[in-house]
Design a protein around this motif. Structure first.
Motif, short mmCIF file in Angstrom:
data_model
loop_
_atom_site.label_atom_id
_atom_site.label_comp_id
_atom_site.label_asym_id
_atom_site.label_seq_id
_atom_site.Cartn_x
_atom_site.Cartn_y
_atom_site.Cartn_z
N ASP A 347 30.49 81.43 19.48
CA ASP A 347 30.92 80.26 20.02
C ASP A 347 29.58 80.00 20.37
O ASP A 347 28.52 80.40 21.61
CB ASP A 347 31.82 80.61 21.98
CG ASP A 347 32.08 78.92 21.70
OD1 ASP A 347 31.32 78.02 21.39
OD2 ASP A 347 32.18 79.07 23.24
N GLU A 349 28.47 77.05 22.04
CA GLU A 349 27.77 76.08 22.64
C GLU A 349 28.29 77.08 24.29
O GLU A 349 27.62 76.71 24.96
CB GLU A 349 29.49 75.41 22.84
CG GLU A 349 28.98 74.01 21.98
CD GLU A 349 30.64 73.37 21.90
OE1 GLU A 349 30.93 72.99 22.84
OE2 GLU A 349 30.35 72.08 21.43
N ALA A 350 28.95 78.19 24.54
CA ALA A 350 28.54 78.59 25.71
C ALA A 350 27.62 79.65 25.71
O ALA A 350 26.90 79.63 26.49
CB ALA A 350 29.95 79.93 25.06
N ILE A 351 27.25 80.48 24.06
CA ILE A 351 25.44 80.79 24.11
C ILE A 351 24.66 79.56 24.74
O ILE A 351 23.37 79.76 25.29
CB ILE A 351 25.12 81.15 23.00
CG1 ILE A 351 25.74 82.25 22.52
CG2 ILE A 351 23.82 81.11 23.15
CD1 ILE A 351 26.13 82.64 21.02
N LYS A 352 24.51 78.83 24.73
CA LYS A 352 23.60 77.57 25.04
C LYS A 352 23.45 77.26 26.36
O LYS A 352 22.83 77.14 27.28
CB LYS A 352 23.93 76.11 24.13
CG LYS A 352 23.16 75.91 22.80
CD LYS A 352 23.39 74.53 21.90
CE LYS A 352 23.23 74.75 20.32
NZ LYS A 352 23.30 73.65 19.63
N ASP A 353 24.55 77.52 26.62
CA ASP A 353 25.36 77.05 28.27
C ASP A 353 24.13 78.57 29.75
O ASP A 353 23.98 78.13 30.26
CB ASP A 353 26.21 76.84 28.71
CG ASP A 353 26.98 75.34 28.28
OD1 ASP A 353 26.35 74.89 28.16
OD2 ASP A 353 27.95 75.63 27.92
N LYS A 354 24.57 79.15 28.39
CA LYS A 354 23.78 80.75 28.90
C LYS A 354 22.31 80.44 29.67
O LYS A 354 21.81 80.33 30.30
CB LYS A 354 24.11 82.05 28.33
CG LYS A 354 26.07 81.59 28.93
CD LYS A 354 26.78 83.84 27.90
CE LYS A 354 27.59 83.83 28.62
NZ LYS A 354 28.24 85.08 27.34
#
Length: 386
Positions: A347, A349-354
């Protein structure tokens, strides 16, 4: 021609007569066969007529007597019952004397009419000496009674084993002996190294078989069971003339002690009447190989060569044994286990948020309120414009 026909007719008549005689003979044979089968079976309730003085009025030609010894512990009992013994034997006109020395004697008299009575009297005193009570001994004087004294002392060598098997014959509280007496209609007395039995002939035969089998380490209960089956089968008139083997049980020894076999078995050679061949001498061996004709120097040289060959073989063997320690063992190839590829969806997008959260965070600082940050940023922009 007329004479020929007459002769022919006469021959036919002779043949007819012979055929009739053959037919009558066959019918007679059949009748005889039926009679023989009837004779094999004794009718029920039949008894032999007793032997009386009228059958032998002149008596016996010569007198005969028998004597037996008895143990000391039987002396008191025999003195008490001896008048009854004399009275019972007096009916058969037989004299009986009891000696203090430890013996009993019976003898015939001039009035004795039954020649077999002296044999019965002999059996009577034998049974008295074997600790059989007088009430049972008197039955031996009847015509349908007999006795059998079975010696069991020499059948088993070990004394302890003999005592155990004798006790097995008697049973707990005499139950086995009582069952045997009921089935054979005999009186059985086990005393010391002998078994005394008194009863009919068929019963005595069965008693002897049971006693001998018990001394051969066959439990008496097996023979008692067969006797019970025979007793029930004898009641059926259809089975009297048939074989009873299919009904009788076959008992097998289960706990047979196997004989210990030796480790080294010597195989016997086949017998031959001819002697074994003569072994070859040293000279014969040398003649066969041709060494006999060599010189002494050649013989020595040959021996030295043989010794050197043996030494070389021994050295090579020793060297091989020494080199075994330096040879590395063969290792098995290491097999790498391949892990099965796991299909995972990443995922992004989840990595970018992290990553964004990690940039905003400061080490050791408390978490920042996002709404307050946006408000402060808008206030600073307004002040700069003004």
């Amino acid at each position: 021609m007329a004479s020929y026909t007459e002769a022919d007719g006469g021959a036919d008549g002779v043949r007819a007569n012979t055929a009739q005689t053959h037919g009558t003979n066959k019918s007679k044979r059949k009748a005889n066969k039926v009679d023989e089968s009837d004779l094999l079976t004794v009718p029920e309730g039949w008894k032999e007529k007793p032997f009386t003085a009228e059958d032998n009025p002149r008596g016996l030609l010569e007198g005969s007597s028998f004597a037996t010894l008895f143990p000391k512990y039987r002396e008191a009992y025999l003195k008490e019952c001896w008048p009854l013994v004399q009275k019972a034997l007096g009916d058969c006109e037989i004299k009986a004397t009891l000696l203090i020395e430890g013996s009993m004697t019976v003898s015939t008299s001039r009035k004795t009419f039954d020649p077999y009575a002296i044999i019965r009297a002999r059996d009577l005193i034998k049974l008295l000496a074997r600790s059989v009570p007088f009430e049972q001994v008197v039955r031996i004087l009847q015509d349908d009674m007999a006795c059998d004294i079975i010696k069991i002392g020499s059948l088993v060598r070990n004394r302890e084993r003999f005592v155990k098997r004798r006790q097995r014959l008697i049973g707990p509280k005499g139950s086995t002996l009582k069952a045997l007496e009921l089935l054979t209609s005999c009186y059985v007395m086990v005393q010391g190294n002998t078994v005394s039995a008194l009863g009919p002939y068929n019963g005595l035969k069965e008693v002897r078989k049971v006693v001998l089998d018990t001394m051969k380490n066959v439990h008496p209960i097996y023979n008692i069971k067969t006797l019970m089956i025979k007793r029930e089968l004898s009641k059926d008139p259809e089975l009297r003339m048939q074989s009873w083997e299919r009904f009788l049980p076959n008992f097998k020894h289960k706990n047979l002690s196997k004989r210990k076999e030796p480790k080294k078995k010597t195989v016997k050679r086949e017998y031959t009447p001819f002697p074994p061949p003569q072994p070859e001498s040293q000279m014969d061996k040398e003649l066969a190989t041709g060494e006999f004709f060599l010189r002494e120097s050649q013989k020595r040289r040959k021996k030295l060569e043989e010794i050197k060959v043996k030494q070389a073989e021994a050295l090579t063997k020793k060297q091989e044994e020494r080199n075994k320690a330096f040879i590395p063992p063969i290792e098995k190839p290491a097999v790498k286990t391949k892990r099965a590829p796991t299909e995972t969806k990443i995922d992004i997008e989840a990595i970018k948020d992290k990553v964004k959260k990690a940039k905003n965070k400061k080490l050791g600082a408390p978490p920042v309120n996002r709404a307050a940050e946006t408000a402060s940023a808008s206030v600073k922009k307004k002040t700069k414009r003004s």
